[in-house]
Design a protein around this motif. Structure first.
Motif, PDB file in Angstrom:
ATOM      1  N   ILE A   1       0.842  -1.217   0.000  1.00 33.36           N
ATOM      2  CA  ILE A   1       0.000   0.000   0.000  1.00 33.36           C
ATOM      3  C   ILE A   1       0.869   1.257   0.000  1.00 33.36           C
ATOM      4  O   ILE A   1       1.871   1.322   0.725  1.00 33.36           O
ATOM      5  N   GLN A   2       0.484   2.222  -0.842  1.00 33.57           N
ATOM      6  CA  GLN A   2       1.161   3.535  -0.856  1.00 33.57           C
ATOM      7  C   GLN A   2       0.093   4.636  -0.752  1.00 33.57           C
ATOM      8  O   GLN A   2      -1.017   4.480  -1.270  1.00 33.57           O
TER       9      GLN A   2
ATOM     10  N   ASN B   1      -6.865   7.880  -7.288  1.00 26.18           N
ATOM     11  CA  ASN B   1      -6.111   7.215  -8.355  1.00 26.18           C
ATOM     12  C   ASN B   1      -4.975   6.453  -7.670  1.00 26.18           C
ATOM     13  O   ASN B   1      -3.951   7.033  -7.328  1.00 26.18           O
ATOM     14  N   TRP B   2      -5.178   5.162  -7.454  1.00 28.11           N
ATOM     15  CA  TRP B   2      -4.244   4.381  -6.623  1.00 28.11           C
ATOM     16  C   TRP B   2      -2.873   4.290  -7.271  1.00 28.11           C
ATOM     17  O   TRP B   2      -2.762   3.912  -8.441  1.00 28.11           O
ATOM     18  N   LYS B   3      -1.838   4.597  -6.489  1.00 28.95           N
ATOM     19  CA  LYS B   3      -0.475   4.595  -7.022  1.00 28.95           C
ATOM     20  C   LYS B   3       0.108   3.183  -7.077  1.00 28.95           C
ATOM     21  O   LYS B   3       1.071   2.941  -7.779  1.00 28.95           O
ATOM     22  N   PHE B   4      -0.446   2.272  -6.299  1.00 30.95           N
ATOM     23  CA  PHE B   4       0.152   0.939  -6.176  1.00 30.95           C
ATOM     24  C   PHE B   4      -0.651  -0.156  -6.878  1.00 30.95           C
ATOM     25  O   PHE B   4      -0.339  -1.338  -6.749  1.00 30.95           O
ATOM     26  N   SER B   5      -1.717   0.256  -7.587  1.00 28.08           N
ATOM     27  CA  SER B   5      -2.500  -0.727  -8.348  1.00 28.08           C
ATOM     28  C   SER B   5      -3.046  -0.038  -9.590  1.00 28.08           C
ATOM     29  O   SER B   5      -2.922   1.173  -9.753  1.00 28.08           O
ATOM     30  N   ASP B   6      -3.684  -0.838 -10.462  1.00 26.44           N
ATOM     31  CA  ASP B   6      -4.252  -0.274 -11.698  1.00 26.44           C
ATOM     32  C   ASP B   6      -5.690   0.189 -11.487  1.00 26.44           C
ATOM     33  O   ASP B   6      -6.428   0.382 -12.449  1.00 26.44           O
TER      34      ASP B   6
END
Ligand code: BTN
Length: 149
Positions: free
Chosen positions: A65-66, A90-95
């Motif tokens: 998680i980020q 807008n998740w940085k660690f997933s699409d």
């Protein structure tokens, strides 16, 4: 004098009750939800737009998680004390992308609470998997108070 006192009492009770019901719910600040996720919402601009950051406590992936950026807006009727709003993470660690929509309430104890619903869209490799790509849920946020307060 004797007749004035009950009048003043009723008047002050009415003013207190009106003051409580009229308390504004403000989005700016730090919040925690029922999953233990934290978010920080910055100041709103003149159009009611805001940016912030989201630290989720959970993930649908196996990725680390980020903290991720969020962008949103509050409904323009800013004279209303309990505004509706929406924001996107807008998740940085997933699409994936999550959209939240909700309303900022002042509850019966005078505490601010964000009642939200969300849609979490995950990326799938094939259109045949589209049917299972969107999760839905609710989150309730309460304000995180700083030590100074
Ligand atoms: C992902 O797993 O791809 C990104 C993180 C998603 C976290 C979800 S968003 C809705 C729900 N509320 C939270 O605070 N976290 C989860």
């Amino acid at each position: 004098m004797v007749r004035v006192t009950p009048f003043l009492l009723v008047l002050s009770l009415a003013l207190v009750a009106h003051g409580l019901s009229d308390r504004k719910c403000m989005l700016t600040g730090r919040w925690i939800n029922d999953l233990g996720s934290n978010m920080t919402i910055g100041d709103l601009n003149r159009k009611g737009e805001f940016a912030g950051s989201y630290h989720t406590a959970v993930t649908a992936t196996t990725n680390e998680i980020q903290v991720s950026p969020l962008q949103g807006s509050q409904h323009r009727t800013n004279q209303k004390s309990q505004p509706t709003f929406g924001f996107t993470v807008n998740w940085k660690f997933s699409d994936s992308i999550t959209v939240f929509t909700g309303q900022c309430f002042v509850d019966d104890d005078g505490k601010e609470v964000l009642k939200t619903m969300w849609l979490l869209r995950s990326r799938v490799d094939n259109i045949s998997d589209d049917w299972k790509a969107t999760r839905v849920g609710i989150n309730i946020f309460t304000r995180l108070h700083s030590q100074k307060e």
